[in-house]
Design a protein around this motif. Structure first.
Motif, short mmCIF file in Angstrom:
data_model
loop_
_atom_site.label_atom_id
_atom_site.label_comp_id
_atom_site.label_asym_id
_atom_site.label_seq_id
_atom_site.Cartn_x
_atom_site.Cartn_y
_atom_site.Cartn_z
N PRO A 125 0.82 -1.22 0.00
CA PRO A 125 0.00 0.00 0.00
C PRO A 125 0.85 1.27 0.00
O PRO A 125 1.96 1.29 0.53
CB PRO A 125 -0.79 -0.08 1.32
CG PRO A 125 -0.69 -1.48 1.76
CD PRO A 125 0.56 -2.05 1.18
N ALA A 129 -2.05 5.32 2.85
CA ALA A 129 -3.04 4.30 3.21
C ALA A 129 -2.52 3.36 4.31
O ALA A 129 -3.31 2.86 5.11
CB ALA A 129 -3.42 3.48 1.97
N CYS A 132 -3.18 5.32 7.78
CA CYS A 132 -4.47 5.95 8.07
C CYS A 132 -5.20 5.20 9.19
O CYS A 132 -5.58 4.04 9.03
CB CYS A 132 -5.33 6.01 6.82
SG CYS A 132 -6.91 6.85 7.09
N ASN A 135 -9.16 4.22 8.25
CA ASN A 135 -9.46 3.60 6.96
C ASN A 135 -10.11 4.56 5.98
O ASN A 135 -10.91 4.16 5.14
CB ASN A 135 -10.31 2.34 7.12
CG ASN A 135 -9.49 1.16 7.55
OD1 ASN A 135 -8.31 1.07 7.24
ND2 ASN A 135 -10.11 0.26 8.29
N GLN A 138 -7.74 3.57 1.69
CA GLN A 138 -7.67 2.11 1.66
C GLN A 138 -7.06 1.64 0.34
O GLN A 138 -7.44 2.12 -0.72
CB GLN A 138 -9.08 1.51 1.80
CG GLN A 138 -9.81 1.94 3.05
CD GLN A 138 -11.27 1.54 3.01
OE1 GLN A 138 -11.63 0.49 2.49
NE2 GLN A 138 -12.13 2.39 3.56
N TRP A 139 -6.13 0.72 0.42
CA TRP A 139 -5.53 0.08 -0.75
C TRP A 139 -6.23 -1.25 -0.93
O TRP A 139 -5.98 -2.19 -0.19
CB TRP A 139 -4.04 -0.07 -0.53
CG TRP A 139 -3.25 -0.59 -1.68
CD1 TRP A 139 -2.56 -1.76 -1.73
CD2 TRP A 139 -3.03 0.05 -2.94
NE1 TRP A 139 -1.93 -1.89 -2.94
CE2 TRP A 139 -2.21 -0.79 -3.71
CE3 TRP A 139 -3.47 1.25 -3.51
CZ2 TRP A 139 -1.80 -0.47 -5.00
CZ3 TRP A 139 -3.06 1.58 -4.80
CH2 TRP A 139 -2.24 0.72 -5.52
N ILE A 140 -7.17 -1.31 -1.86
CA ILE A 140 -8.02 -2.49 -1.99
C ILE A 140 -8.04 -3.01 -3.42
O ILE A 140 -7.69 -2.30 -4.36
CB ILE A 140 -9.48 -2.19 -1.54
CG1 ILE A 140 -10.10 -1.09 -2.39
CG2 ILE A 140 -9.51 -1.82 -0.06
CD1 ILE A 140 -11.56 -0.82 -2.11
N LYS A 148 -18.05 -2.91 -2.00
CA LYS A 148 -18.41 -1.67 -1.31
C LYS A 148 -19.53 -0.95 -2.05
O LYS A 148 -20.45 -0.44 -1.45
CB LYS A 148 -17.20 -0.75 -1.15
CG LYS A 148 -16.20 -1.23 -0.12
CD LYS A 148 -15.04 -0.25 -0.01
CE LYS A 148 -14.06 -0.68 1.03
NZ LYS A 148 -14.54 -0.59 2.40
#
Length: 189
Positions: A125, A129, A132, A135, A138-140, A148
């Motif tokens: 990430p 991110a 943090c 959240n 966010q590295w998703i 989401k």
């Protein structure tokens, strides 16, 4: 592992500015902060939002550069200007619709968030991110982003602009969810 994106859930931001401190520590950033944290309306609320480069798919900063100093990495990260190519014209800072590129007068060079390319190219990430606490950043994986989206309540069966991660003008590699304080009152972008 699928493609990963930076997702910004702006409602979560508490204004701690950890992301800013971490940004200066990322490799190659020369202790320079490349992001912002803005107060939405300091006289009405304590809502803050982090702003960083949205890494546009067709970036105005790169298109406006006559020296082709701004490169786009294979993961979609729009990189800072190359030292050996940047001529200091500042077209990129004017062209960016989000006001993200910064210009260093002493070095005669544009710099901006590069999505911590040295980290993200390895699946790690970005610094912002990784630190943090709420959240907000966010590295998703893209699949998680779709999950989401599926959880966001629809208004009359339609996406509401304030919660749609694709609300920005033009396609970007960073996805956002606008803060609830902006719903129905004004649009951020």
């Amino acid at each position: 592992m699928g493609k990963q994106v930076l997702y910004i859930e702006m409602d979560n931001c508490i204004g701690c500015r950890s992301c800013l401190a971490a940004c200066t520590q990322c490799g190659g950033h020369d202790n320079r902060n490349r992001n912002y944290v803005l107060d939405v309306d300091p006289f009405i609320s304590r809502q803050t939002i982090p702003l960083m480069c949205f890494h546009c798919v067709n970036p105005a900063c790169a298109r406006s550069c006559p020296a082709q100093a701004i490169q786009i990495a294979d993961n979609g990260a729009v990189l800072s200007a190359l030292v050996e190519k940047c001529i200091g014209c500042q077209n990129c800072t004017i062209a960016c619709p989000y006001g993200n590129p910064k210009f260093d007068e002493e070095q005669n060079l544009m710099y901006k968030c590069d999505l911590c390319y040295d980290r993200t190219k390895e699946g790690i990430p970005p610094m912002c991110a990784s630190v943090c606490p709420t959240n907000t950043l966010q590295w998703i994986e893209e699949a998680e982003l779709e999950e989401k989206r599926a959880q966001i309540p629809l208004a009359n069966g339609k996406w509401t602009a304030s919660h749609d991660p694709d609300v920005l003008e033009g396609e970007t590699n960073v996805k956002i969810s606008l803060p609830g304080i902006l719903q129905g009152k004004q649009k951020l972008f």
